[in-house]
Scaffold this active site. Structure first.
Site, PDB file in Angstrom:
ATOM      1  N   GLY A 216       1.006  -1.039  -0.020  1.00  0.00           N
ATOM      2  CA  GLY A 216      -0.123   0.017  -0.087  1.00  0.00           C
ATOM      3  C   GLY A 216       0.891   1.260  -0.005  1.00  0.00           C
ATOM      4  N   SER A 217       0.361   2.375   0.540  1.00  0.00           N
ATOM      5  CA  SER A 217       1.196   3.601   0.455  1.00  0.00           C
ATOM      6  C   SER A 217       2.499   3.683   1.293  1.00  0.00           C
ATOM      7  CB  SER A 217       0.140   4.789   1.055  1.00  0.00           C
ATOM      8  OG  SER A 217      -0.993   4.840   0.345  1.00  0.00           O
ATOM      9  N   THR A 218       2.644   2.711   1.966  1.00  0.00           N
ATOM     10  CA  THR A 218       4.248   2.717   2.605  1.00  0.00           C
ATOM     11  C   THR A 218       5.241   2.594   1.565  1.00  0.00           C
ATOM     12  OG1 THR A 218       4.251   0.140   2.859  1.00  0.00           O
ATOM     13  CG2 THR A 218       3.576   1.606   4.911  1.00  0.00           C
TER      14      THR A 218
END
Length: 483
Positions: A216-218
């Site tokens: 995801g956004s990591t």
């Protein structure tokens, strides 16, 4: 008369050579395989007849062999077995071994070449052979904080010392009690193994190192790093940030979390990371290109199938040859991007260490039975993930995430934390995974951490990385800094 004698002599010579060849083949060529064969009872009795070395955390044995009154002689015993199961694994007479019990087996049994002189000394003195002690890099306080933070949720936590690669905590849930597998009751051990293998969440397999998940956004940290490394962007560069991004070559679109905007359009790269703007990063990924994203990911450790700590670690991956829409999805950690929690901890650790990625390891040193050190792990740089300048910009941007962005739940009074949230979609039927990765203190990093909570844990579909995973990371950071 001489001819028949010569023939008999020739046959006997051939038979003798065949016998010697066969014996040599079995004793020297096949010996390693025969010794490793789980059906070889002699090997089991030989291993269990000597004291297997302990696995140690901060001077305390978390796995050790105790004397028992049965034909095997010794039985493995685990202290806080469930807490450390992702590290120790198990050692069983019927189910073999896993994790550190498997990876360090030669040291624990005393068969390692490193222990040759210890074995020679035992032969000369008549002392009963003992395995070596394997001392780990773990901090008990950090390990407990990670385990308590995850609670009944399925997931994993990994904490690393950025400057060395020392693994300070590694927890996977659900865990298991290795004592139940160490029993010498073969039927009972087999039954427990079968039950664990069929259990929800596969407790026997470490989520920290042996499972990959969409990050995801990591993963936006990797995308931002690729942009900064190109020299065409800096933290103040503005990016388009529409509410919805139309993808080329398809009717599909990418939206932001909650379906809203990102606060402004255009938006700076720093603010896009701070509020985790999907549309800005998806467009940025397409502009930078899949080759640059892949190269950057590999510099952080993705697609490295050779990594061991010394336990085996599955390779995290960035997709090969994605088209433009797939590249946009990949830039925000979706499509076929997959990472272990260890990998995302490595990303933060490299940024924290001025761009230098250190090889992670969990064995600090090995001591012979007489307490002499036979091996010491020395820190080793794996790669230069980013330049010091890029690392500094990413650090400032990650501090913004925690100070006033999506990761405020990781704030610690008096400590500047640099972090990044992630909420990774898996399917329309399942709640998203919640991620958070961070390091602290931002100006003098002592610990980098990654937290994964599968399918949002107790928060379910309402989960976000900032809400569910960030508080766990905060507790682990506090445990390390307070130790």
């Amino acid at each position: 008369m001489n001819t028949p004698l010569r023939r008999v002599a020739t046959v006997m010579l051939v038979m003798f050579l065949a016998l010697m060849g066969s014996a040599t083949w079995v004793q020297y060529v096949q010996a390693p395989d025969l010794n490793a064969d789980s059906r070889n009872v002699r090997t089991l009795y030989r291993e269990y007849g000597n004291a297997r070395g302990p696995i140690v955390v901060a001077g305390e044995a978390i796995a050790q062999s105790v004397k028992v009154d049965d034909p095997f002689g010794y039985q493995r015993q685990y202290t806080d077995g469930e807490l450390y199961s992702a590290v120790t694994g198990f050692y069983s007479i019927v189910n073999g071994s896993s994790q550190l019990e498997h990876a360090a087996n030669d040291q624990l049994t005393g068969r390692s070449d490193q222990l040759f002189f210890s074995r020679l000394r035992d032969i000369i003195t008549g002392r009963k052979p003992e395995g070596a002690a394997v001392e780990t890099t773990l901090l008990a306080a950090a390990q407990r904080a990670a385990r308590e933070g995850l609670g009944d949720q399925h997931g994993a936590v990994v904490a690393i010392e950025p400057s060395t690669g020392r693994i300070l905590a590694m927890v996977s849930t659900p865990g298991f009690d290795p004592n139940a597998l160490a029993t010498h009751d073969s039927a009972a051990a087999s039954a427990v193994y079968a039950e664990l293998a069929a259990a929800d969440g596969n407790p026997l397999r470490s989520n920290a190192t042996l499972e990959t998940y969409p990050p995801g956004s990591t993963f936006k940290l990797v995308t931002a790093a690729a942009a900064l490394e190109s020299g065409e962007y800096d933290a103040s560069t503005t990016l388009p940030a529409p509410v919805t991004l139309d993808l080329p070559q398809t009717t599909a679109t990418i939206g932001n979390f909650g379906g809203g905007g990102c606060g402004s359009n255009p938006i700076t790269l720093a603010d896009a990371l701070r509020v985790s703007c999907n549309t800005a990063f998806a467009q940025l990924g397409m502009d930078v290109g899949d080759d640059a994203l892949r190269e950057q990911a590999e510099r952080f450790g993705f697609d490295d199938a050779s990594l061991t700590i010394p336990m085996r670690v599955v390779a995290s991956r960035f997709p090969q040859d994605p088209n433009a829409p797939q590249t946009a999805q990949s830039a925000i950690g979706q499509f076929d991007v997959a990472a272990t929690p260890l990998q995302m901890a490595m990303v933060s650790a490299a940024i924290a260490n001025d761009g230098k990625l250190m090889r992670p390891y969990v064995v600090d040193r090995v001591r012979a039975a007489n307490l002499s050190v036979v091996s010491q792990t020395e820190p080793e740089q794996l790669s230069t993930a980013v330049s010091p300048g890029t690392a500094a910009q990413l650090t400032d941007m990650m501090v913004g995430v925690v100070e006033s962005g999506s990761g405020t739940a990781a704030k610690i009074s008096g400590v500047q934390v640099a972090g990044k949230t992630g909420t990774a979609q898996t399917s329309s039927e399942a709640a998203p995974h919640a991620w958070f990765t961070a390091f602290a203190p931002a100006d003098d990093p002592q610990v980098a951490v990654a937290v994964l909570v599968e399918h949002g844990g107790s928060a379910g579909s309402e989960a976000t990385g900032g809400r569910v995973a960030a508080p766990i990371a905060r507790a682990v950071i506090q445990a390390v800094l307070g130790s």
